[in-house]
Design a protein around this motif. Structure first.
Motif, PDB file in Angstrom:
ATOM      1  N   PHE A 110      90.318 -26.501   8.327  1.00 22.38           N
ATOM      2  CA  PHE A 110      89.241 -27.257   7.682  1.00 22.38           C
ATOM      3  C   PHE A 110      88.130 -27.579   8.679  1.00 22.38           C
ATOM      4  CE2 PHE A 110      92.432 -29.181   4.437  1.00 22.38           C
ATOM      5  CZ  PHE A 110      92.359 -28.039   3.664  1.00 22.38           C
ATOM      6  N   SER A 111      88.509 -27.972   9.894  1.00 16.68           N
ATOM      7  CA  SER A 111      87.519 -28.311  10.920  1.00 16.68           C
ATOM      8  C   SER A 111      86.687 -27.085  11.304  1.00 16.68           C
ATOM      9  CB  SER A 111      88.200 -28.887  12.158  1.00 16.68           C
ATOM     10  OG  SER A 111      88.841 -30.096  11.837  1.00 16.68           O
ATOM     11  N   ALA A 112      87.335 -25.931  11.410  1.00 10.60           N
ATOM     12  CA  ALA A 112      86.621 -24.700  11.761  1.00 10.60           C
ATOM     13  C   ALA A 112      85.623 -24.332  10.658  1.00 10.60           C
ATOM     14  CB  ALA A 112      87.607 -23.557  11.995  1.00 10.60           C
ATOM     15  N   ARG A 113      86.044 -24.466   9.392  1.00 13.80           N
ATOM     16  CA  ARG A 113      85.133 -24.178   8.284  1.00 13.80           C
ATOM     17  C   ARG A 113      83.945 -25.141   8.293  1.00 13.80           C
ATOM     18  NH1 ARG A 113      88.024 -23.845   2.702  1.00 13.80           N
ATOM     19  NH2 ARG A 113      90.014 -23.434   3.651  1.00 13.80           N
ATOM     20  N   LYS A 114      84.227 -26.411   8.610  1.00  9.39           N
ATOM     21  CA  LYS A 114      83.172 -27.419   8.658  1.00  9.39           C
ATOM     22  C   LYS A 114      82.166 -27.086   9.771  1.00  9.39           C
ATOM     23  CE  LYS A 114      82.551 -32.348   9.395  1.00  9.39           C
ATOM     24  NZ  LYS A 114      83.200 -33.596   9.754  1.00  9.39           N
ATOM     25  N   ARG A 115      82.668 -26.706  10.950  1.00 13.85           N
ATOM     26  CA  ARG A 115      81.785 -26.325  12.059  1.00 13.85           C
ATOM     27  C   ARG A 115      80.920 -25.120  11.681  1.00 13.85           C
ATOM     28  NH1 ARG A 115      86.362 -27.544  15.051  1.00 13.85           N
ATOM     29  NH2 ARG A 115      86.975 -25.355  15.152  1.00 13.85           N
TER      30      ARG A 115
ATOM     31  N   CYS B  83      73.850 -24.358   8.499  1.00 12.63           N
ATOM     32  CA  CYS B  83      72.748 -25.278   8.186  1.00 12.63           C
ATOM     33  C   CYS B  83      71.701 -25.248   9.292  1.00 12.63           C
ATOM     34  CB  CYS B  83      73.260 -26.710   8.004  1.00 12.63           C
ATOM     35  SG  CYS B  83      74.156 -26.975   6.464  1.00 12.63           S
ATOM     36  N   ASP B  84      72.156 -25.298  10.541  1.00 16.10           N
ATOM     37  CA  ASP B  84      71.228 -25.243  11.677  1.00 16.10           C
ATOM     38  C   ASP B  84      70.447 -23.929  11.679  1.00 16.10           C
ATOM     39  OD1 ASP B  84      72.148 -27.738  12.451  1.00 16.10           O
ATOM     40  OD2 ASP B  84      73.522 -26.938  13.978  1.00 16.10           O
ATOM     41  N   GLN B  85      71.141 -22.829  11.411  1.00 12.31           N
ATOM     42  CA  GLN B  85      70.500 -21.515  11.373  1.00 12.31           C
ATOM     43  C   GLN B  85      69.471 -21.445  10.238  1.00 12.31           C
ATOM     44  OE1 GLN B  85      70.793 -19.061  13.584  1.00 12.31           O
ATOM     45  NE2 GLN B  85      69.351 -17.778  12.480  1.00 12.31           N
ATOM     46  N   LEU B  86      69.822 -22.002   9.086  1.00 16.01           N
ATOM     47  CA  LEU B  86      68.887 -22.010   7.957  1.00 16.01           C
ATOM     48  C   LEU B  86      67.636 -22.834   8.285  1.00 16.01           C
ATOM     49  CD1 LEU B  86      71.398 -22.322   4.995  1.00 16.01           C
ATOM     50  CD2 LEU B  86      69.769 -20.451   5.335  1.00 16.01           C
ATOM     51  N   ARG B  87      67.808 -23.961   8.954  1.00 18.03           N
ATOM     52  CA  ARG B  87      66.645 -24.781   9.341  1.00 18.03           C
ATOM     53  C   ARG B  87      65.741 -24.013  10.306  1.00 18.03           C
ATOM     54  NH1 ARG B  87      70.883 -28.787   9.667  1.00 18.03           N
ATOM     55  NH2 ARG B  87      70.784 -30.108   7.819  1.00 18.03           N
TER      56      ARG B  87
ATOM     57  N   ILE C 155      70.784 -25.245   2.045  1.00 17.85           N
ATOM     58  CA  ILE C 155      71.329 -26.269   2.951  1.00 17.85           C
ATOM     59  C   ILE C 155      72.137 -27.297   2.155  1.00 17.85           C
ATOM     60  CG2 ILE C 155      70.698 -28.183   4.480  1.00 17.85           C
ATOM     61  CD1 ILE C 155      68.350 -26.345   5.446  1.00 17.85           C
ATOM     62  N   ASP C 156      71.622 -27.713   0.993  1.00 15.08           N
ATOM     63  CA  ASP C 156      72.348 -28.679   0.156  1.00 15.08           C
ATOM     64  C   ASP C 156      73.701 -28.129  -0.299  1.00 15.08           C
ATOM     65  OD1 ASP C 156      70.353 -30.537   0.435  1.00 15.08           O
ATOM     66  OD2 ASP C 156      69.475 -30.215  -1.557  1.00 15.08           O
ATOM     67  N   ASP C 157      73.747 -26.830  -0.637  1.00 13.86           N
ATOM     68  CA  ASP C 157      75.021 -26.205  -1.023  1.00 13.86           C
ATOM     69  C   ASP C 157      76.038 -26.324   0.105  1.00 13.86           C
ATOM     70  OD1 ASP C 157      73.968 -25.492  -3.462  1.00 13.86           O
ATOM     71  OD2 ASP C 157      73.677 -23.361  -2.949  1.00 13.86           O
ATOM     72  N   ARG C 158      75.594 -26.060   1.302  1.00 12.00           N
ATOM     73  CA  ARG C 158      76.498 -26.130   2.455  1.00 12.00           C
ATOM     74  C   ARG C 158      76.893 -27.570   2.776  1.00 12.00           C
ATOM     75  NH1 ARG C 158      73.850 -21.644   2.316  1.00 12.00           N
ATOM     76  NH2 ARG C 158      74.633 -19.732   3.266  1.00 12.00           N
ATOM     77  N   LEU C 159      75.963 -28.500   2.631  1.00  6.75           N
ATOM     78  CA  LEU C 159      76.289 -29.912   2.872  1.00  6.75           C
ATOM     79  C   LEU C 159      77.311 -30.420   1.867  1.00  6.75           C
ATOM     80  CD1 LEU C 159      72.770 -31.379   3.757  1.00  6.75           C
ATOM     81  CD2 LEU C 159      74.674 -30.927   5.321  1.00  6.75           C
ATOM     82  N   GLU C 160      77.227 -29.935   0.633  1.00  3.16           N
ATOM     83  CA  GLU C 160      78.211 -30.307  -0.391  1.00  3.16           C
ATOM     84  C   GLU C 160      79.600 -29.787   0.000  1.00  3.16           C
ATOM     85  OE1 GLU C 160      79.172 -32.569  -3.434  1.00  3.16           O
ATOM     86  OE2 GLU C 160      77.096 -32.310  -2.825  1.00  3.16           O
ATOM     87  N   LYS C 161      79.654 -28.577   0.511  1.00  2.95           N
ATOM     88  CA  LYS C 161      80.931 -28.005   0.955  1.00  2.95           C
ATOM     89  C   LYS C 161      81.478 -28.780   2.148  1.00  2.95           C
ATOM     90  CE  LYS C 161      79.966 -23.349  -0.711  1.00  2.95           C
ATOM     91  NZ  LYS C 161      79.660 -21.950  -0.362  1.00  2.95           N
ATOM     92  N   ILE C 162      80.588 -29.241   3.026  1.00  3.14           N
ATOM     93  CA  ILE C 162      81.018 -30.040   4.180  1.00  3.14           C
ATOM     94  C   ILE C 162      81.625 -31.357   3.701  1.00  3.14           C
ATOM     95  CG2 ILE C 162      80.166 -31.395   6.144  1.00  3.14           C
ATOM     96  CD1 ILE C 162      78.209 -29.051   6.693  1.00  3.14           C
ATOM     97  N   LYS C 163      81.001 -31.987   2.705  1.00  2.00           N
ATOM     98  CA  LYS C 163      81.547 -33.239   2.155  1.00  2.00           C
ATOM     99  C   LYS C 163      82.937 -33.018   1.570  1.00  2.00           C
ATOM    100  CE  LYS C 163      77.174 -35.470   0.989  1.00  2.00           C
ATOM    101  NZ  LYS C 163      76.279 -35.853  -0.107  1.00  2.00           N
ATOM    102  N   LEU C 164      83.105 -31.893   0.864  1.00  2.98           N
ATOM    103  CA  LEU C 164      84.410 -31.568   0.291  1.00  2.98           C
ATOM    104  C   LEU C 164      85.453 -31.384   1.400  1.00  2.98           C
ATOM    105  CD1 LEU C 164      86.224 -30.857  -2.124  1.00  2.98           C
ATOM    106  CD2 LEU C 164      85.432 -28.499  -1.898  1.00  2.98           C
ATOM    107  N   LEU C 165      85.086 -30.696   2.464  1.00  2.00           N
ATOM    108  CA  LEU C 165      86.014 -30.500   3.584  1.00  2.00           C
ATOM    109  C   LEU C 165      86.362 -31.833   4.252  1.00  2.00           C
ATOM    110  CD1 LEU C 165      84.553 -27.230   5.115  1.00  2.00           C
ATOM    111  CD2 LEU C 165      86.847 -27.516   4.156  1.00  2.00           C
ATOM    112  N   GLU C 166      85.391 -32.720   4.383  1.00  2.00           N
ATOM    113  CA  GLU C 166      85.666 -34.041   4.967  1.00  2.00           C
ATOM    114  C   GLU C 166      86.655 -34.808   4.095  1.00  2.00           C
ATOM    115  OE1 GLU C 166      81.689 -35.582   5.330  1.00  2.00           O
ATOM    116  OE2 GLU C 166      81.445 -34.718   7.347  1.00  2.00           O
ATOM    117  N   PHE C 167      86.486 -34.714   2.777  1.00  2.00           N
ATOM    118  CA  PHE C 167      87.422 -35.358   1.846  1.00  2.00           C
ATOM    119  C   PHE C 167      88.813 -34.757   1.998  1.00  2.00           C
ATOM    120  CE2 PHE C 167      89.532 -35.365  -2.335  1.00  2.00           C
ATOM    121  CZ  PHE C 167      89.676 -36.729  -2.511  1.00  2.00           C
TER     122      PHE C 167
END
Length: 128
Positions: free
Chosen positions: A25-30, A36-40, A65-77
């Motif tokens: 999960f941590s690797a997927r989050k990273r 996100c950084d690359q997209l910015r 970026i929002d799609d990826r941030l949503e996935k990050i929130k799911l991984l944190e949960f």
């Protein structure tokens, strides 16, 4: 006759599997954070080139970026839940397809009952 049936693969939570899942999960989050950084970076680069409309660029990159941030929130949960779950809990890992033999006289309800493969630390522990 053979039919294809969906079988759940469940993993029994152990200290080892908890650590593996945490790392996964941590690797997927990273990876998602890097995306996100690359997209910015790409957004800024394309804005400077002036080939595309700034509003369309902003909409596209904001959505990505929002799609990826949503996935990050799911991984944190999922990481939070992973620490809460007691050892011995069964986690649905995935589903696989299996061939099932159907013969005349078989009980249809028995054939259609949900089947499961139980794994503990990478070893098949039980087939239900």
């Amino acid at each position: 006759m053979k039919i294809i049936q969906t079988v759940e693969v469940k993993q029994i939570l152990t200290e080892k599997s908890r650590a593996e899942l945490h790392e996964k999960f941590s690797a997927r989050k990273r990876k998602l954070q890097q995306e996100c950084d690359q997209l910015r970076f790409e957004q800024k680069r394309l804005e400077k080139s002036a080939k595309y409309s700034p509003t369309i660029l902003k909409q596209y990159f904001t959505k990505e970026i929002d799609d990826r941030l949503e996935k990050i929130k799911l991984l944190e949960f999922q990481l939070e839940q992973l620490h809460i779950l007691p050892l011995g809990s069964e986690l649905k890992e995935r589903e696989v397809q299996a061939l099932v033999d159907v013969q005349i006289g078989d009980r249809w309800d028995d054939i259609m009952n949900t089947r499961a493969i139980i794994i503990e630390d990478g070893i098949v522990k039980e087939i239900r």
